[in-house]
Design an enzyme around this catalytic site. Sequence first.
Site, PDB file in Angstrom:
ATOM      1  N   CYS A 181       0.823  -1.208   0.000  1.00  0.00           N
ATOM      2  CA  CYS A 181       0.000   0.000   0.000  1.00  0.00           C
ATOM      3  C   CYS A 181       0.858   1.259   0.000  1.00  0.00           C
ATOM      4  O   CYS A 181       0.667   2.155  -0.816  1.00  0.00           O
ATOM      5  CB  CYS A 181      -0.935  -0.012   1.210  1.00  0.00           C
ATOM      6  SG  CYS A 181      -1.788   1.549   1.431  1.00  0.00           S
ATOM      7  N   CYS A 210      -1.383   1.708  -3.176  1.00  0.00           N
ATOM      8  CA  CYS A 210      -2.394   2.766  -2.982  1.00  0.00           C
ATOM      9  C   CYS A 210      -1.812   4.181  -2.911  1.00  0.00           C
ATOM     10  O   CYS A 210      -2.319   5.084  -3.561  1.00  0.00           O
ATOM     11  CB  CYS A 210      -3.174   2.536  -1.692  1.00  0.00           C
ATOM     12  SG  CYS A 210      -3.501   0.821  -1.314  1.00  0.00           S
ATOM     13  N   LYS A 238       0.127   5.381  -6.071  1.00  0.00           N
ATOM     14  CA  LYS A 238      -0.896   5.384  -7.122  1.00  0.00           C
ATOM     15  C   LYS A 238      -1.804   6.610  -6.991  1.00  0.00           C
ATOM     16  O   LYS A 238      -2.054   7.329  -7.955  1.00  0.00           O
ATOM     17  CB  LYS A 238      -1.700   4.078  -7.032  1.00  0.00           C
ATOM     18  CG  LYS A 238      -2.812   3.868  -8.033  1.00  0.00           C
ATOM     19  CD  LYS A 238      -4.155   4.451  -7.670  1.00  0.00           C
ATOM     20  CE  LYS A 238      -4.734   4.072  -6.365  1.00  0.00           C
ATOM     21  NZ  LYS A 238      -5.293   2.758  -6.253  1.00  0.00           N
ATOM     22  N   TYR A 244      -9.026  -3.440 -11.169  1.00  0.00           N
ATOM     23  CA  TYR A 244      -8.735  -2.150 -10.537  1.00  0.00           C
ATOM     24  C   TYR A 244      -7.438  -1.547 -11.089  1.00  0.00           C
ATOM     25  O   TYR A 244      -7.390  -0.396 -11.487  1.00  0.00           O
ATOM     26  CB  TYR A 244      -8.431  -2.340  -9.043  1.00  0.00           C
ATOM     27  CG  TYR A 244      -9.517  -2.559  -8.057  1.00  0.00           C
ATOM     28  CD1 TYR A 244      -9.899  -1.527  -7.199  1.00  0.00           C
ATOM     29  CD2 TYR A 244     -10.106  -3.803  -7.887  1.00  0.00           C
ATOM     30  CE1 TYR A 244     -10.838  -1.739  -6.199  1.00  0.00           C
ATOM     31  CE2 TYR A 244     -11.048  -4.018  -6.895  1.00  0.00           C
ATOM     32  CZ  TYR A 244     -11.412  -2.986  -6.048  1.00  0.00           C
ATOM     33  OH  TYR A 244     -12.329  -3.194  -5.069  1.00  0.00           O
ATOM     34  N   GLU A 293      -7.103   1.706 -13.429  1.00  0.00           N
ATOM     35  CA  GLU A 293      -6.561   2.921 -12.800  1.00  0.00           C
ATOM     36  C   GLU A 293      -5.324   3.423 -13.545  1.00  0.00           C
ATOM     37  O   GLU A 293      -5.192   4.626 -13.808  1.00  0.00           O
ATOM     38  CB  GLU A 293      -6.207   2.642 -11.335  1.00  0.00           C
ATOM     39  CG  GLU A 293      -7.440   2.453 -10.464  1.00  0.00           C
ATOM     40  CD  GLU A 293      -7.135   2.162  -8.999  1.00  0.00           C
ATOM     41  OE1 GLU A 293      -8.055   2.290  -8.191  1.00  0.00           O
ATOM     42  OE2 GLU A 293      -5.990   1.811  -8.662  1.00  0.00           O
ATOM     43  N   HIS A 324     -27.631  21.047  -1.035  1.00  0.00           N
ATOM     44  CA  HIS A 324     -27.770  21.619  -2.370  1.00  0.00           C
ATOM     45  C   HIS A 324     -26.812  22.790  -2.560  1.00  0.00           C
ATOM     46  O   HIS A 324     -26.593  23.544  -1.623  1.00  0.00           O
ATOM     47  CB  HIS A 324     -29.214  22.105  -2.527  1.00  0.00           C
ATOM     48  CG  HIS A 324     -29.517  22.587  -3.902  1.00  0.00           C
ATOM     49  ND1 HIS A 324     -29.632  21.748  -4.986  1.00  0.00           N
ATOM     50  CD2 HIS A 324     -29.705  23.846  -4.374  1.00  0.00           C
ATOM     51  CE1 HIS A 324     -29.901  22.479  -6.058  1.00  0.00           C
ATOM     52  NE2 HIS A 324     -29.954  23.746  -5.715  1.00  0.00           N
ATOM     53  N   GLU A 380     -26.715  14.859  -3.707  1.00  0.00           N
ATOM     54  CA  GLU A 380     -28.107  15.057  -3.271  1.00  0.00           C
ATOM     55  C   GLU A 380     -29.058  14.132  -4.045  1.00  0.00           C
ATOM     56  O   GLU A 380     -30.138  13.802  -3.577  1.00  0.00           O
ATOM     57  CB  GLU A 380     -28.540  16.515  -3.375  1.00  0.00           C
ATOM     58  CG  GLU A 380     -28.630  17.062  -4.779  1.00  0.00           C
ATOM     59  CD  GLU A 380     -29.005  18.557  -4.786  1.00  0.00           C
ATOM     60  OE1 GLU A 380     -30.049  18.901  -4.227  1.00  0.00           O
ATOM     61  OE2 GLU A 380     -28.243  19.365  -5.359  1.00  0.00           O
TER      62      GLU A 380
HETATM   63  P1  NDP Z   1      -7.983  -8.027 -10.432  1.00  0.00           P
HETATM   64  O1  NDP Z   1      -8.140  -9.400  -9.936  1.00  0.00           O
HETATM   65  O2  NDP Z   1      -8.894  -6.947  -9.986  1.00  0.00           O
HETATM   66  O3  NDP Z   1      -8.018  -8.032 -12.023  1.00  0.00           O
HETATM   67  C1  NDP Z   1      -7.210  -8.880 -12.782  1.00  0.00           C
HETATM   68  C2  NDP Z   1      -7.549  -8.664 -14.239  1.00  0.00           C
HETATM   69  O4  NDP Z   1      -6.652  -9.393 -15.050  1.00  0.00           O
HETATM   70  C3  NDP Z   1      -8.948  -9.157 -14.570  1.00  0.00           C
HETATM   71  O5  NDP Z   1      -9.485  -8.247 -15.509  1.00  0.00           O
HETATM   72  C4  NDP Z   1      -8.687 -10.526 -15.167  1.00  0.00           C
HETATM   73  O6  NDP Z   1      -9.638 -10.907 -16.102  1.00  0.00           O
HETATM   74  C5  NDP Z   1      -7.372 -10.291 -15.877  1.00  0.00           C
HETATM   75  N1  NDP Z   1      -6.590 -11.511 -16.010  1.00  0.00           N
HETATM   76  C6  NDP Z   1      -6.303 -12.430 -15.046  1.00  0.00           C
HETATM   77  N2  NDP Z   1      -5.526 -13.411 -15.537  1.00  0.00           N
HETATM   78  C7  NDP Z   1      -5.306 -13.112 -16.839  1.00  0.00           C
HETATM   79  C8  NDP Z   1      -4.595 -13.748 -17.882  1.00  0.00           C
HETATM   80  N3  NDP Z   1      -3.943 -14.904 -17.687  1.00  0.00           N
HETATM   81  N4  NDP Z   1      -4.580 -13.181 -19.085  1.00  0.00           N
HETATM   82  C9  NDP Z   1      -5.252 -12.022 -19.313  1.00  0.00           C
HETATM   83  N5  NDP Z   1      -5.957 -11.373 -18.367  1.00  0.00           N
HETATM   84  C10 NDP Z   1      -5.987 -11.915 -17.148  1.00  0.00           C
HETATM   85  O7  NDP Z   1      -6.465  -7.690 -10.133  1.00  0.00           O
HETATM   86  P2  NDP Z   1      -5.632  -6.369 -10.105  1.00  0.00           P
HETATM   87  O8  NDP Z   1      -4.254  -6.812 -10.454  1.00  0.00           O
HETATM   88  O9  NDP Z   1      -6.241  -5.283 -10.920  1.00  0.00           O
HETATM   89  O10 NDP Z   1      -5.718  -5.928  -8.574  1.00  0.00           O
HETATM   90  C11 NDP Z   1      -5.411  -6.849  -7.516  1.00  0.00           C
HETATM   91  C12 NDP Z   1      -6.183  -6.523  -6.280  1.00  0.00           C
HETATM   92  O11 NDP Z   1      -5.664  -5.337  -5.708  1.00  0.00           O
HETATM   93  C13 NDP Z   1      -7.655  -6.250  -6.508  1.00  0.00           C
HETATM   94  O12 NDP Z   1      -8.395  -7.412  -6.372  1.00  0.00           O
HETATM   95  C14 NDP Z   1      -7.999  -5.247  -5.472  1.00  0.00           C
HETATM   96  O13 NDP Z   1      -8.552  -5.915  -4.363  1.00  0.00           O
HETATM   97  C15 NDP Z   1      -6.689  -4.603  -5.083  1.00  0.00           C
HETATM   98  N6  NDP Z   1      -6.640  -3.207  -5.526  1.00  0.00           N
HETATM   99  C16 NDP Z   1      -7.526  -2.305  -5.033  1.00  0.00           C
HETATM  100  C17 NDP Z   1      -7.494  -0.987  -5.436  1.00  0.00           C
HETATM  101  C18 NDP Z   1      -8.476  -0.012  -4.888  1.00  0.00           C
HETATM  102  O14 NDP Z   1      -9.090  -0.290  -3.873  1.00  0.00           O
HETATM  103  N7  NDP Z   1      -8.670   1.116  -5.542  1.00  0.00           N
HETATM  104  C19 NDP Z   1      -6.516  -0.515  -6.396  1.00  0.00           C
HETATM  105  C20 NDP Z   1      -5.646  -1.543  -6.877  1.00  0.00           C
HETATM  106  C21 NDP Z   1      -5.720  -2.828  -6.439  1.00  0.00           C
HETATM  107  P3  NDP Z   1     -11.039 -11.609 -15.709  1.00  0.00           P
HETATM  108  O15 NDP Z   1     -11.933 -10.512 -15.229  1.00  0.00           O
HETATM  109  O16 NDP Z   1     -11.486 -12.225 -16.983  1.00  0.00           O
HETATM  110  O17 NDP Z   1     -10.717 -12.612 -14.651  1.00  0.00           O
END
Ligand code: NDP
Length: 452
Positions: free
Chosen positions: A43, A48, A51, A178, A182, A435, A440
């Site tokens: 983080c 976080c 970022k 995410y 982002e 407002h 709102e």
């Molecule tokens: P996520 O699990 O959110 O997303 C992973 C993405 O990669 C999905 O779109 C998934 O597709 C795709 N994917 C997975 N495997 C493959 C593959 N082999 N080939 C191609 N695409 C693939 O992971 P992130 O890395 O974005 O984030 C990790 C975690 O970090 C999140 O779960 C979240 O909890 C946390 N986080 C939170 C934030 C916040 O609160 N703002 C900011 C950043 C991270 P599919 O959908 O098809 O599975």
Amino acid sequence: MTFDYDLFVIGGGSGGVRAARIASGEWGAKVGLAEESRMGGTCVIRGCVPKKLMVYASGFPGVLEEARAYGWQVKAGHFDWPMFRAKLEAELDRLEGAYRNTLKNAGVTVHDARATLVDAHRVRLASGEEFSAKHILIATGGRPFVPEFPGSELAVTSNEMFHLDALPKRALVVGGGYIASEFSCILNGLGVKVSQFYRGAQILRGFDDEARGHVSNAMRAGGIDIHCGTDVMRLERVAGGIKAVATDGSEREFDLVMYATGRHPNTEGLGLEALGVTLGRQGQIVVDRFSQTAVPSIFAVGDVTGRINLTPVAIREGHAFADTVFGGRPTAFDHQLVASAVFTQPEMGSVGLSEEAAREIEPILVYSTAFRPMRSAFAGTQDRVLMKLIVSQATRKVLGCHIVAPDAGEMIQLAAIAIGMGATKEDFDRTCAVHPTMAEELVTMRKPVRTA
Ligand code: NDP
């Protein structure tokens, strides 16, 4: 039997630091903590915090454009990445120092080394030093996962994004979660030409469909070239950069390819399985509601358990663990109704059930409105915001709230209090509007747009 420590924590991220601080500072336990990298964990050091600072940096071109529409005579200069990066590094040093001080003040002994498990009550540091502990907490977090394919070594992950020597001119972001969404917005805001490939039909899977549609439309309108149903087959180094050959048959060149295809828990090489700690399919540590593993003296919190991978969740799990084991107050963190924000542009805040999840459970009413807020209408931009409530037909309780708007993260935090208390639609309606605001609309939506 006497131990060197009452608690030994492996991992100095959000979960481990909170657990160590509470166990030692509040409950008087003798606590040691080992961290192999920088104190603060994902983080603070590579997640976080940096970022969000990049999100802020990337928002200024839009603000300057708006300022002109409001009568300000301003001209945008160029973005000085090396200057920003140096300031970012200094800020992270400051925060790391603050984390170390917090632990020191709480009486925790910090070991700057990798630690592994020897047995259910012993840890060994990379230096060879060994310590015994009555309880051991694993809070080692996770790391980015990049699938294997030809040229995958040419891709970077979010870890490297904060240390780039220069910003690329053209970037490909792979993934639809995410992190991918982002970073697409951050890079786009900083003036990079961004393409995003996602293998599924719509980015941000798991969030409310209408809300994710709203975000992806806005991202496209903002200039991000999103390709759904598209994946990379191979990457090749070419004279002008990196060539991405995609499943849709296209071949495009980029200066940088960033993969954000999920994160895996850091459990490898710790010696967990040999001790009888159960691991799940992704390698995550399986724990009960008190974060206890199959080995009674070993507990685990945060991303390494793969429950909900969010900093505030790790913090609450770590705190609950310390209260349970050292405070004599059995506390289980409730993983229901955890609100979160995705810092895309526009931002999305969500708490509770999506429309799609709720309608599988019970009959619902959907209240939703999308509109151009006063600020954009005056500036003449097309930015729209979305406010949405999912309401139970039977109990009238608000089951979910989804906001896509500037500062949606700030708004959803407050909505989460009401929804956590079991607020009904009538409770929302009784609340007098503030407002003129965007929020709102949450208390003025009279008629459902549909039932389901
Ligand atoms: P996520 O699990 O959110 O997303 C992973 C993405 O990669 C999905 O779109 C998934 O597709 C795709 N994917 C997975 N495997 C493959 C593959 N082999 N080939 C191609 N695409 C693939 O992971 P992130 O890395 O974005 O984030 C990790 C975690 O970090 C999140 O779960 C979240 O909890 C946390 N986080 C939170 C934030 C916040 O609160 N703002 C900011 C950043 C991270 P599919 O959908 O098809 O599975």
